[in-house]
Design a protein around this motif. Structure first.
Motif, mmCIF file in Angstrom:
data_model
loop_
_atom_site.group_PDB
_atom_site.id
_atom_site.type_symbol
_atom_site.label_atom_id
_atom_site.label_comp_id
_atom_site.label_asym_id
_atom_site.label_seq_id
_atom_site.Cartn_x
_atom_site.Cartn_y
_atom_site.Cartn_z
ATOM 1 N N ARG A 1 77.796 65.737 60.709
ATOM 2 C CA ARG A 1 76.464 65.124 60.805
ATOM 3 C C ARG A 1 75.468 66.098 61.431
ATOM 4 O O ARG A 1 74.341 66.249 60.954
ATOM 5 N N LYS A 2 75.886 66.781 62.485
ATOM 6 C CA LYS A 2 75.010 67.758 63.147
ATOM 7 C C LYS A 2 74.657 68.906 62.207
ATOM 8 O O LYS A 2 73.493 69.304 62.112
ATOM 9 N N LEU A 3 75.672 69.439 61.526
ATOM 10 C CA LEU A 3 75.421 70.556 60.604
ATOM 11 C C LEU A 3 74.541 70.122 59.431
ATOM 12 O O LEU A 3 73.687 70.876 58.975
ATOM 13 N N SER A 4 74.736 68.902 58.953
ATOM 14 C CA SER A 4 73.943 68.454 57.803
ATOM 15 C C SER A 4 72.462 68.290 58.147
ATOM 16 O O SER A 4 71.608 68.325 57.264
ATOM 17 N N LYS A 5 72.133 68.149 59.433
ATOM 18 C CA LYS A 5 70.728 68.087 59.847
ATOM 19 C C LYS A 5 70.006 69.412 59.608
ATOM 20 O O LYS A 5 68.786 69.458 59.578
ATOM 21 N N LEU A 6 70.765 70.497 59.437
ATOM 22 C CA LEU A 6 70.170 71.804 59.177
ATOM 23 C C LEU A 6 69.715 71.942 57.726
ATOM 24 O O LEU A 6 69.064 72.914 57.360
ATOM 25 N N LEU A 7 70.039 70.951 56.893
ATOM 26 C CA LEU A 7 69.837 71.025 55.455
ATOM 27 C C LEU A 7 68.753 70.065 54.985
ATOM 28 O O LEU A 7 68.697 68.918 55.424
ATOM 29 N N LYS A 8 67.885 70.540 54.095
ATOM 30 C CA LYS A 8 66.889 69.662 53.471
ATOM 31 C C LYS A 8 67.589 68.662 52.557
ATOM 32 O O LYS A 8 68.692 68.909 52.082
ATOM 33 N N CYS A 9 66.915 67.548 52.256
ATOM 34 C CA CYS A 9 67.439 66.599 51.268
ATOM 35 C C CYS A 9 67.278 67.187 49.867
ATOM 36 O O CYS A 9 66.331 67.922 49.603
ATOM 37 N N GLY A 10 68.223 66.855 48.994
ATOM 38 C CA GLY A 10 68.145 67.274 47.602
ATOM 39 C C GLY A 10 68.700 68.662 47.327
ATOM 40 O O GLY A 10 68.562 69.165 46.214
ATOM 41 N N VAL A 11 69.312 69.287 48.325
ATOM 42 C CA VAL A 11 69.863 70.632 48.125
ATOM 43 C C VAL A 11 71.351 70.659 48.485
ATOM 44 O O VAL A 11 71.907 69.668 48.941
ATOM 45 N N HIS A 12 71.985 71.796 48.266
ATOM 46 C CA HIS A 12 73.435 71.903 48.364
ATOM 47 C C HIS A 12 73.983 72.275 49.735
ATOM 48 O O HIS A 12 73.392 73.064 50.466
ATOM 49 N N ILE A 13 75.148 71.718 49.984
ATOM 50 C CA ILE A 13 76.025 72.191 51.049
ATOM 51 C C ILE A 13 77.249 72.750 50.324
ATOM 52 O O ILE A 13 77.706 72.181 49.327
ATOM 53 N N ILE A 14 77.727 73.894 50.778
ATOM 54 C CA ILE A 14 78.925 74.500 50.213
ATOM 55 C C ILE A 14 79.922 74.633 51.357
ATOM 56 O O ILE A 14 79.610 75.205 52.396
ATOM 57 N N GLU B 1 84.200 61.671 54.097
ATOM 58 C CA GLU B 1 83.168 61.845 55.132
ATOM 59 C C GLU B 1 81.892 62.453 54.552
ATOM 60 O O GLU B 1 80.798 62.136 55.005
ATOM 61 N N LEU B 2 82.005 63.325 53.563
ATOM 62 C CA LEU B 2 80.797 63.825 52.891
ATOM 63 C C LEU B 2 80.048 62.666 52.242
ATOM 64 O O LEU B 2 78.831 62.544 52.371
ATOM 65 N N ALA B 3 80.779 61.798 51.548
ATOM 66 C CA ALA B 3 80.157 60.634 50.909
ATOM 67 C C ALA B 3 79.512 59.719 51.959
ATOM 68 O O ALA B 3 78.386 59.250 51.766
ATOM 69 N N ASN B 4 80.204 59.497 53.064
ATOM 70 C CA ASN B 4 79.663 58.646 54.132
ATOM 71 C C ASN B 4 78.379 59.211 54.730
ATOM 72 O O ASN B 4 77.541 58.462 55.222
ATOM 73 N N GLU B 5 78.224 60.529 54.703
ATOM 74 C CA GLU B 5 77.040 61.183 55.264
ATOM 75 C C GLU B 5 75.926 61.386 54.233
ATOM 76 O O GLU B 5 74.953 62.071 54.506
ATOM 77 N N GLY B 6 76.075 60.808 53.031
ATOM 78 C CA GLY B 6 75.004 60.852 52.039
ATOM 79 C C GLY B 6 75.063 62.025 51.078
ATOM 80 O O GLY B 6 74.061 62.353 50.443
ATOM 81 N N PHE B 7 76.227 62.642 50.926
ATOM 82 C CA PHE B 7 76.385 63.747 49.984
ATOM 83 C C PHE B 7 77.068 63.268 48.707
ATOM 84 O O PHE B 7 77.931 62.396 48.748
ATOM 85 N N VAL B 8 76.664 63.851 47.595
ATOM 86 C CA VAL B 8 77.310 63.602 46.318
ATOM 87 C C VAL B 8 77.987 64.902 45.892
ATOM 88 O O VAL B 8 77.328 65.930 45.715
ATOM 89 N N ALA C 1 78.241 70.050 47.306
ATOM 90 C CA ALA C 1 77.715 68.690 47.279
ATOM 91 C C ALA C 1 76.214 68.733 47.532
ATOM 92 O O ALA C 1 75.707 69.652 48.167
ATOM 93 N N ILE C 2 75.521 67.728 47.027
ATOM 94 C CA ILE C 2 74.074 67.624 47.195
ATOM 95 C C ILE C 2 73.784 66.555 48.244
ATOM 96 O O ILE C 2 74.334 65.449 48.203
ATOM 97 N N LYS C 3 72.910 66.897 49.180
ATOM 98 C CA LYS C 3 72.502 65.945 50.217
ATOM 99 C C LYS C 3 71.447 65.015 49.631
ATOM 100 O O LYS C 3 70.357 65.439 49.288
#
Length: 194
Positions: free
Chosen positions: A114-127, A157-164, A190-192
């Motif tokens: 959750r903390k790391l995903s805050k570094l990411l804009k919505c609509g873009v990728h996490i790898i 957990e990725l799905a629970n945090e809003g990632f596809v 995955a896309i946030k």
């Protein structure tokens, strides 16, 4: 490295800010981060070989060094890992064997994701690239405990945090080493969405 090369050569990633999350545990590495002297030559050489451009190594090493504009230490004990005033939210976040290394248990894993995903804009990728079923890794003779991540935990957990998840690849370990005990690894994109 081949999976990262393929992911970034598709042209699917747009934007200017790539955030790379790595674990630097030794005091030598921390000193290198502080002085900006972290060595990228091995990574650059491997990337050039994979891309079939090994004769352009020096040019690409220079480009890579110029592209790195910030190296920021983060504190996993804080809610905000880094000061977002220092860097912008990322267009792509690459997490390379970090979550399992900094997490003691599943709850900690979820908090850190959750903390790391805050570094990411919505609509873009996490790898994410990480070992599965790993319990330890060694650095300069010192053994470090890791959270024993399993593929179903990461996916749910990725799905629970809003990632596809749009790419999921699990591959078996091909060589043995006393440095770590993972049995397989996952490469996930995955896309946030939220």
């Amino acid at each position: 490295m081949e999976r990262f090369h393929h992911a970034f050569s598709t042209g699917e990633f747009k934007g200017n800010v790539l955030t790379l999350a790595l674990v630097l545990l030794s005091t030598i590495s921390i000193q290198c981060v502080n002085t900006g002297a972290f060595g990228w030559s091995h990574t650059s050489t491997l990337a050039m070989e994979i891309g079939g451009k090994s004769n352009q190594y020096e040019d690409n090493e220079t480009v890579l060094k110029k592209a790195i504009t910030h190296v920021v230490k983060c504190d996993v004990s804080k809610e905000n890992l880094i000061d977002l005033l220092v860097i912008k939210q990322a267009d792509c976040l690459v997490i390379f064997s970090v979550l399992e290394a900094i997490s003691k248990d599943r709850d900690d894993f979820v908090r850190n994701l959750r903390k790391l995903s805050k570094l990411l804009k919505c609509g873009v990728h996490i790898i994410i690239y990480c070992g599965l079923n790993v319990t330890y890794f060694m650095v300069q003779g010192e053994r470090f405990h890791t959270f024993k991540n399993k593929k179903h935990i990461l996916g749910s957990e990725l799905a629970n945090e809003g990632f596809v998840i749009n790419h999921w690849e699990v591959f078996q370990r091909t060589s043995e080493s006393h440095l770590t005990d993972f049995d397989s690894a996952v490469f996930c994109m995955a896309i946030k969405e939220k």
